[in-house]
Design an enzyme around this catalytic site. Structure first.
Site, mmCIF file in Angstrom:
data_model
loop_
_atom_site.group_PDB
_atom_site.id
_atom_site.type_symbol
_atom_site.label_atom_id
_atom_site.label_comp_id
_atom_site.label_asym_id
_atom_site.label_seq_id
_atom_site.Cartn_x
_atom_site.Cartn_y
_atom_site.Cartn_z
ATOM 1 N N ASP A 34 0.854 -1.190 0.000
ATOM 2 C CA ASP A 34 0.000 0.000 0.000
ATOM 3 C C ASP A 34 0.893 1.243 0.000
ATOM 4 O OD1 ASP A 34 -3.243 0.335 1.172
ATOM 5 O OD2 ASP A 34 -1.968 2.095 0.902
ATOM 6 N N SER A 86 -10.973 5.415 -4.921
ATOM 7 C CA SER A 86 -12.286 4.769 -4.819
ATOM 8 C C SER A 86 -13.474 5.716 -4.659
ATOM 9 C CB SER A 86 -12.268 3.794 -3.637
ATOM 10 O OG SER A 86 -12.207 4.516 -2.421
ATOM 11 N N THR A 131 -16.088 -3.181 -9.067
ATOM 12 C CA THR A 131 -17.296 -2.567 -8.516
ATOM 13 C C THR A 131 -18.496 -2.778 -9.445
ATOM 14 O OG1 THR A 131 -18.305 -0.409 -8.056
ATOM 15 C CG2 THR A 131 -16.489 -0.407 -9.598
ATOM 16 N N ASP A 132 -19.689 -2.696 -8.867
ATOM 17 C CA ASP A 132 -20.903 -2.793 -9.705
ATOM 18 C C ASP A 132 -21.110 -1.541 -10.556
ATOM 19 O OD1 ASP A 132 -21.667 -1.012 -7.711
ATOM 20 O OD2 ASP A 132 -23.477 -2.092 -7.120
ATOM 21 N N GLU A 133 -20.382 -0.456 -10.228
ATOM 22 C CA GLU A 133 -20.602 0.804 -10.960
ATOM 23 C C GLU A 133 -20.191 0.702 -12.421
ATOM 24 O OE1 GLU A 133 -19.510 4.414 -9.053
ATOM 25 O OE2 GLU A 133 -20.106 3.708 -7.080
ATOM 26 N N SER A 157 -15.938 5.113 -12.279
ATOM 27 C CA SER A 157 -16.400 3.825 -12.814
ATOM 28 C C SER A 157 -15.794 3.549 -14.183
ATOM 29 C CB SER A 157 -17.926 3.746 -12.838
ATOM 30 O OG SER A 157 -18.495 4.822 -13.525
ATOM 31 N N LYS A 160 -12.425 2.052 -13.455
ATOM 32 C CA LYS A 160 -12.546 0.657 -12.982
ATOM 33 C C LYS A 160 -12.942 -0.257 -14.145
ATOM 34 C CE LYS A 160 -12.229 -0.844 -9.317
ATOM 35 N NZ LYS A 160 -11.053 -1.362 -8.537
HETATM 36 P P1 NAD Z 1 -10.123 2.786 -0.110
HETATM 37 O O1 NAD Z 1 -10.079 4.076 -0.839
HETATM 38 O O2 NAD Z 1 -10.613 2.740 1.290
HETATM 39 O O3 NAD Z 1 -8.659 2.139 -0.088
HETATM 40 C C1 NAD Z 1 -7.818 2.138 -1.194
HETATM 41 C C2 NAD Z 1 -6.422 1.723 -0.723
HETATM 42 O O4 NAD Z 1 -5.550 1.705 -1.863
HETATM 43 C C3 NAD Z 1 -5.804 2.703 0.285
HETATM 44 O O5 NAD Z 1 -5.200 1.987 1.338
HETATM 45 C C4 NAD Z 1 -4.738 3.442 -0.533
HETATM 46 O O6 NAD Z 1 -3.635 3.887 0.237
HETATM 47 C C5 NAD Z 1 -4.342 2.372 -1.545
HETATM 48 N N1 NAD Z 1 -3.782 2.950 -2.775
HETATM 49 C C6 NAD Z 1 -4.352 3.924 -3.531
HETATM 50 N N2 NAD Z 1 -3.538 4.224 -4.555
HETATM 51 C C7 NAD Z 1 -2.462 3.396 -4.461
HETATM 52 C C8 NAD Z 1 -1.288 3.212 -5.239
HETATM 53 N N3 NAD Z 1 -1.058 3.955 -6.329
HETATM 54 N N4 NAD Z 1 -0.397 2.272 -4.860
HETATM 55 C C9 NAD Z 1 -0.621 1.518 -3.756
HETATM 56 N N5 NAD Z 1 -1.703 1.653 -2.960
HETATM 57 C C10 NAD Z 1 -2.616 2.592 -3.319
HETATM 58 O O7 NAD Z 1 -10.953 1.802 -1.044
HETATM 59 P P2 NAD Z 1 -12.016 0.672 -0.665
HETATM 60 O O8 NAD Z 1 -13.330 1.305 -0.501
HETATM 61 O O9 NAD Z 1 -11.454 -0.172 0.398
HETATM 62 O O10 NAD Z 1 -12.034 -0.126 -2.049
HETATM 63 C C11 NAD Z 1 -11.081 -1.153 -2.300
HETATM 64 C C12 NAD Z 1 -11.334 -1.732 -3.678
HETATM 65 O O11 NAD Z 1 -12.648 -2.264 -3.747
HETATM 66 C C13 NAD Z 1 -11.237 -0.683 -4.801
HETATM 67 O O12 NAD Z 1 -10.619 -1.291 -5.905
HETATM 68 C C14 NAD Z 1 -12.687 -0.335 -5.099
HETATM 69 O O13 NAD Z 1 -12.846 0.048 -6.448
HETATM 70 C C15 NAD Z 1 -13.367 -1.662 -4.818
HETATM 71 N N6 NAD Z 1 -14.780 -1.582 -4.374
HETATM 72 C C16 NAD Z 1 -15.135 -0.733 -3.352
HETATM 73 C C17 NAD Z 1 -16.465 -0.725 -2.917
HETATM 74 C C18 NAD Z 1 -16.916 0.164 -1.769
HETATM 75 O O14 NAD Z 1 -18.123 0.237 -1.511
HETATM 76 N N7 NAD Z 1 -16.021 0.814 -1.045
HETATM 77 C C19 NAD Z 1 -17.413 -1.544 -3.537
HETATM 78 C C20 NAD Z 1 -17.008 -2.372 -4.599
HETATM 79 C C21 NAD Z 1 -15.676 -2.381 -4.991
HETATM 80 O O1 DAU Z 2 -21.310 0.570 -5.782
HETATM 81 C C1 DAU Z 2 -20.001 0.374 -5.338
HETATM 82 C C2 DAU Z 2 -19.340 1.716 -5.104
HETATM 83 O O2 DAU Z 2 -19.948 2.277 -3.953
HETATM 84 C C3 DAU Z 2 -17.836 1.614 -4.937
HETATM 85 O O3 DAU Z 2 -17.254 1.148 -6.124
HETATM 86 C C4 DAU Z 2 -17.240 2.984 -4.589
HETATM 87 O O4 DAU Z 2 -15.849 2.852 -4.332
HETATM 88 C C5 DAU Z 2 -17.939 3.505 -3.352
HETATM 89 O O5 DAU Z 2 -17.458 4.803 -3.069
HETATM 90 C C6 DAU Z 2 -19.462 3.533 -3.539
HETATM 91 O O6 DAU Z 2 -19.856 4.554 -4.499
HETATM 92 P P1 DAU Z 2 -21.129 5.516 -4.238
HETATM 93 O O7 DAU Z 2 -20.929 6.746 -5.016
HETATM 94 O O8 DAU Z 2 -22.399 4.773 -4.382
HETATM 95 O O9 DAU Z 2 -20.902 5.780 -2.639
HETATM 96 P P2 DAU Z 2 -21.024 7.110 -1.739
HETATM 97 O O10 DAU Z 2 -20.914 6.666 -0.328
HETATM 98 O O11 DAU Z 2 -20.122 8.195 -2.213
HETATM 99 O O12 DAU Z 2 -22.518 7.569 -2.008
HETATM 100 C C7 DAU Z 2 -23.614 6.729 -1.714
HETATM 101 C C8 DAU Z 2 -24.888 7.480 -2.118
HETATM 102 O O13 DAU Z 2 -25.057 8.592 -1.227
HETATM 103 C C9 DAU Z 2 -24.834 8.072 -3.518
HETATM 104 O O14 DAU Z 2 -26.122 7.994 -4.097
HETATM 105 C C10 DAU Z 2 -24.451 9.525 -3.292
HETATM 106 C C11 DAU Z 2 -25.094 9.841 -1.940
HETATM 107 N N1 DAU Z 2 -24.350 10.832 -1.119
HETATM 108 C C12 DAU Z 2 -23.037 10.625 -0.892
HETATM 109 C C13 DAU Z 2 -22.311 11.522 -0.148
HETATM 110 C C14 DAU Z 2 -20.833 11.307 0.095
HETATM 111 C C15 DAU Z 2 -25.024 11.930 -0.589
HETATM 112 O O15 DAU Z 2 -26.235 12.091 -0.774
HETATM 113 N N2 DAU Z 2 -24.299 12.813 0.153
HETATM 114 C C16 DAU Z 2 -22.971 12.678 0.378
HETATM 115 O O16 DAU Z 2 -22.360 13.551 1.051
#
Ligand code: NAD
Ligand code: DAU
Length: 350
Positions: A34, A86, A131-133, A157, A160
Site C-alpha cells: 500500500d 475509490s 465494482t458494480d458501478e 467507474s 474501474k
Molecule cells: P479505499 O479508498 O478505502 O482504499 C484504497 C487503498 O488503496 C488505500 O489503502 C490506498 O492507500 C491504496 N492505494 C491507492 N492508490 C495506491 C497506489 N497507487 N499504490 C498503492 N496503494 C494505493 O478503497 P475501498 O473502498 O477499500 O475499495 C477497495 C477496492 O474495492 C477498490 O478497488 C474499489 O474500487 C473496490 N470496491 C469498493 C467498494 C466500496 O463500496 N467501497 C465496492 C465495490 C468495490
Molecule cells: O457501488 C459500489 C461503489 O460504492 C464503490 O465502487 C465505490 O468505491 C464507493 O465509493 C461507492 O460509491 P457511491 O458513489 O455509491 O458511494 P457514496 O458513499 O459516495 O454515495 C452513496 C450514495 O449517497 C450516492 O447515491 C451519493 C449519496 N451521497 C453521498 C455523499 C458522500 C449523498 O447524498 N451525500 C454525500 O455527502
C-alpha cells in the site's frame, strides 16, 4: 497458498481482507502492499501487525520497477488487487489520478505477473476486485448480472471498467489466470468518512449538516464489509479462472430512507432526543451525473460457491455505528489535516 500479495490492504475493504487472510491462514504469508494515500491507514491493522505471517510493504503500484523487483524476488501464489482511488466525488474533481492508479497501476501489476510468474502459470491467480458501478445505472426495475453490458458513467467507474477490460484482455491474450468480482456498496468499520455512511455518522456526532445530494432518491445495494471479505476469500479459493462473480447484499435502500434509520440509531446511541439528528438533514446540489440505482444479482456466487450475506442491515448499521463511537481517536485522526480542505471544497464552497 504459501504467499499472497494484497494491494490496498491499508484501506477500508483491503484491511478487512488482510485481517481475514492473516487470521484464517496462519501458514500463508500475507504481504500488504500500500502506498498509504489519504485513504490508507495502518491504524486499521494494529490488531494483526505483529503476527508472524503478516508483512507490510509501502509501495506505489505505479512504480513499475519496484513492482517488477518485488515479483522477481517473491513467488506470490496469488495477487488480490484492491488498491485504487475509490471515491466518485474525488473522481469528478480530479479524473487523472483515477486513470493513473486504477488503470496504469492495474496494468503494471498485470505486467509483473505476466513477466515474472512461470508459464503456464500453474497454481497462480490474479484476483481483481471491482465494482458494480461499471454496469452503469439502473431504472426502477432490474438487477446487474455478470453479463450486463458495461456502461460506466463517472470517471471513477470508467477507470474501474477500463481496468476490468485489461484484466480480461491479459487472460485472453496471454493466458494469465485471472478472476474478477464486482461488488455493490460496502459499509462497516474503518471506512473513510468521505463515503455516505461514515460521513453522516461523523457529522451527526459533530452536529453538522447532513448533505443529501439531490432529493435523496438514489438507490444503493449495501453489503457489510466482512461479508465482502468472506466472498473474496471464497472466490480466491474456489472461483474459476476467467470468470466474473457479482457480489451484493440483496439490500437496496433509497438514500433518504437509509439516512432516517441511521439518524434514529445515532439518536439512541448518543442519548439524544428522538428526531434530533433528522433536523440536520440538508438537501444540497446533486452529484454531477449521479447514477440513480445500483442493484446486484448475486445468484451465480450463491449457486456456484454457496455464498450468502450474513447480516441484516439494521444489525450491520448498529455494529458500524458502535465501531465509530468506540473509535473516536481513529475518526479524529483521519478527519484532521487534509480532510478539512477536502470537506471545505466538497461541501462548504458549493
Ligand atoms: P479505499 O479508498 O478505502 O482504499 C484504497 C487503498 O488503496 C488505500 O489503502 C490506498 O492507500 C491504496 N492505494 C491507492 N492508490 C495506491 C497506489 N497507487 N499504490 C498503492 N496503494 C494505493 O478503497 P475501498 O473502498 O477499500 O475499495 C477497495 C477496492 O474495492 C477498490 O478497488 C474499489 O474500487 C473496490 N470496491 C469498493 C467498494 C466500496 O463500496 N467501497 C465496492 C465495490 C468495490
Ligand atoms: O457501488 C459500489 C461503489 O460504492 C464503490 O465502487 C465505490 O468505491 C464507493 O465509493 C461507492 O460509491 P457511491 O458513489 O455509491 O458511494 P457514496 O458513499 O459516495 O454515495 C452513496 C450514495 O449517497 C450516492 O447515491 C451519493 C449519496 N451521497 C453521498 C455523499 C458522500 C449523498 O447524498 N451525500 C454525500 O455527502
Amino acid at each position: 497458498m504459501k504467499k499472497i500479495l494484497i494491494t490496498g490492504g491499508a484501506g477500508f475493504i483491503g484491511s478487512h481482507v488482510v485481517r481475514l487472510m492473516v487470521n484464517k491462514y496462519p501458514q500463508t504469508q500475507v504481504y500488504n502492499l500500500d502506498s498509504l494515500t489519504y485513504a490508507g491507514n495502518l491504524a486499521n491493522l494494529t490488531d494483526i501487525e505483529l503476527k508472524p505471517n503478516y508483512f507490510f510493504l509501502k509501495m506505489d503500484i505505479l512504480d513499475q520497477e519496484k513492482i517488477n523487483s518485488l515479483f522477481e524476488e517473491h513467488h506470490f501464489d496469488a495477487v488480490l488487487h484492491l488498491a485504487a482511488e475509490s471515491h466518485v466525488d474525488r473522481s469528478i474533481t480530479n479524473p487523472l489520478e483515477f486513470i493513473h492508479t486504477n488503470i496504469l497501476g492495474t496494468v503494471n501489476l498485470l505486467n509483473a505477473a505476466r513477466n515474472f510468474w512461470n508459464k503456464p502459470y500453474e497454481g497462480k491467480r490474479f484476483y481483481h476486485i471491482s465494482t458494480d458501478e461499471v454496469y452503469g445505472s439502473l431504472g426502477s426495475e432490474g438487477l446487474f448480472t455478470e453479463t450486463t453490458a458495461y456502461d460506466p458513467r463517472s470517471p471513477y467507474s470508467a477507470s474501474k471498467a477500463s481496468s476490468d477490460h485489461f484484466v480480461r484482455a491479459y487472460h485472453h491474450t496471454y493466458g494469465l489466470p485471472v478472476v474478477i468480482s464486482n461488488c455493490s456498496n460496502n459499509y462497516g468499520p474503518n471506512q473513510f468518512p468521505e463515503k455516505l455512511i461514515p460521513l453522516f455518522i461523523n457529522n451527526i456526532i459533530q452536529m453538522k449538516p447532513l448533505p443529501v445530494y439531490g432529493k435523496g432518491e438514489n438507490v444503493r445495494d449495501w453489503l457489510y464489509v466482512e461479508d465482502h471479505a468472506h466472498a473474496i476469500d471464497l472466490i480466491l479459493q474456489k472461483g474459476k479462472n476467467g470468470e466474473t462473480y457479482n457480489i451484493g447484499g440483496h439490500n437496496e435502500w433509497k438514500n433518504i430512507d437509509l439516512i432516517h434509520i441511521l439518524c434514529k440509531i445515532m439518536d439512541k446511541k448518543l442519548g439524544r432526543e428522538p428526531g434530533h439528528s433528522e433536523t440536520l438533514i440538508t438537501y444540497v446540489k446533486d452529484r454531477a451525473g449521479h447514477d440513480l440505482r445500483y442493484a446486484i444479482d448475486a445468484g451465480k456466487l450463491q449457486r456456484e460457491l454457496g455464498w450468502e450475506p450474513s447480516l441484516q442491515f439494521e444489525e450491520g448499521l448498529e455494529k458500524t455505528v458502535d465501531w465509530y463511537l468506540n473509535n473516536k481517536a481513529w475518526l479524529e485522526q483521519v478527519t484532521s489535516g487534509e480532510y478539512q480542505n477536502f470537506y471545505h471544497q466538497q461541501y462548504e464552497k458549493r
